[in-house]
Enzyme design. Structure first.
Site, short mmCIF file in Angstrom:
data_model
loop_
_atom_site.label_atom_id
_atom_site.label_comp_id
_atom_site.label_asym_id
_atom_site.label_seq_id
_atom_site.Cartn_x
_atom_site.Cartn_y
_atom_site.Cartn_z
N GLU A 48 9.11 -2.33 -5.32
CA GLU A 48 10.19 -1.82 -6.18
C GLU A 48 11.44 -2.64 -5.90
OE1 GLU A 48 11.11 2.38 -5.77
OE2 GLU A 48 12.88 2.20 -7.05
N ASP A 51 4.56 -0.40 -2.58
CA ASP A 51 5.93 -0.49 -2.03
C ASP A 51 6.03 -0.41 -0.51
OD1 ASP A 51 6.34 -0.44 -4.73
OD2 ASP A 51 7.60 1.34 -4.77
N CYS A 70 6.75 6.95 -5.76
CA CYS A 70 6.11 5.81 -6.43
C CYS A 70 4.59 5.90 -6.46
CB CYS A 70 6.59 4.51 -5.81
SG CYS A 70 8.31 4.20 -6.24
N GLN A 117 -6.88 21.61 -9.76
CA GLN A 117 -7.32 21.80 -11.15
C GLN A 117 -8.45 20.82 -11.51
OE1 GLN A 117 -3.92 22.76 -13.96
NE2 GLN A 117 -2.82 21.66 -12.32
N LYS A 166 8.30 -4.40 -9.68
CA LYS A 166 8.53 -3.34 -10.67
C LYS A 166 9.95 -2.80 -10.53
CE LYS A 166 6.36 0.20 -7.72
NZ LYS A 166 7.45 1.14 -7.50
N VAL A 177 3.80 3.99 -0.13
CA VAL A 177 4.91 4.94 -0.03
C VAL A 177 5.75 4.91 -1.30
CG1 VAL A 177 4.99 4.71 2.48
CG2 VAL A 177 6.44 3.23 1.10
C1 C5J Z 1 9.21 4.69 -3.68
C2 C5J Z 1 11.41 5.69 -3.79
N1 C5J Z 1 8.62 3.53 -3.47
N2 C5J Z 1 11.08 6.70 -3.01
N3 C5J Z 1 10.52 4.67 -4.04
O1 C5J Z 1 8.61 5.74 -3.53
O2 C5J Z 1 12.51 5.62 -4.27
#
Ligand code: C5J
Length: 228
Positions: free
Chosen positions: A74, A26, A164, A204, A131, A159
């Site tokens: 996204e 993204d 995401c 972990q 997506k 990011v």
């Molecule tokens: C992503 C969001 N790409 N923060 N989307 O992390 O809404």
């Protein structure tokens, strides 16, 4: 193409690059530039820019070594039929998903804001996964595509770290992929969330995967490529 022992947390990881893909999550104008989805939620988008140069380095190394490269975006269909009301209803009404903004309708496929930032524009042959959710496997053909190409390891950057990137890594981990989160090539609007999200991956005994940094990974990709 051969293997490389990647310095990583919680332990070094043997990477067979022929079975490894770079997944860039993204890196879109909607998240990194003013006037997009990230800004509409009140975030300081400049905080994500630290991920750009490391992502560029990873992308250049992956391209040179002919690793499979996957970009994700996204976003939603113009009629919002793939956006659950619960997702749209949040935030300031005039700045919600689908509202008009300086980069077109917010988080809508085909609008200027939905595109990947120019620094990381995909080239021919690279896969772009659109997506509707936070995870890259949800309502996409990513799973089938990785299976077809016999990919076992994912190098994940982009990011935002705790949204995401994390959701995708959790989905991938449950599907059996070894996920390496490249910490300096990820970023968050909340530096504290970034730090904790990265720690959660490797804690972990590596509950969700491994954490590495860009420099040794780029070095490993180059060395493995030249040794092949
Ligand atoms: C992503 C969001 N790409 N923060 N989307 O992390 O809404």
């Amino acid at each position: 193409m051969t293997t490389y022992l990647l310095p990583a947390e919680p332990a070094p990881l043997v990477l067979e690059f022929a079975k490894t893909a770079l997944v860039i999550i993204d890196m879109q104008r909607d998240f990194l530039e003013p006037g997009g989805f990230g800004a509409s939620l009140g975030n300081d988008v400049s905080l994500l820019r630290s991920a750009i140069a490391p992502c560029q380095q990873l992308l250049a190394a992956a391209r040179a070594a002919k690793l499979l490269v996957i970009h994700t975006r996204e976003g939603h269909l113009p009629d919002l039929s793939d956006a659950p009301p619960a997702k749209i209803e949040r935030g300031t009404p005039a700045l919600r998903i689908g509202s008009p903004g300086p980069m077109g309708r917010i988080l809508i496929r085909g609008e200027p804001g939905h595109s990947i930032i120019p620094e990381l524009t995909p080239i021919e042959g690279e896969i772009v996964i659109d997506k509707p959710g936070k995870g890259a496997f949800y309502h996409t053909d990513l799973g089938e595509l990785l299976k077809e190409r016999k990919i076992e390891n994912l190098l994940v950057c982009g990011v935002t770290t705790e949204v995401c990137v994390h959701t995708t890594v959790r989905e991938a981990n449950d599907r059996g992929y070894r996920c390496v989160v490249v910490s300096d090539a990820c970023a968050s609007y909340f530096p504290e969330f970034h730090r904790v999200a990265v720690s959660m991956i490797a804690a972990q005994g590596g509950i969700f995967g491994w954490v590495a940094t860009t420099a040794p990974l780029v070095n490993g990709i180059h060395r493995a490529h030249h040794a092949a």
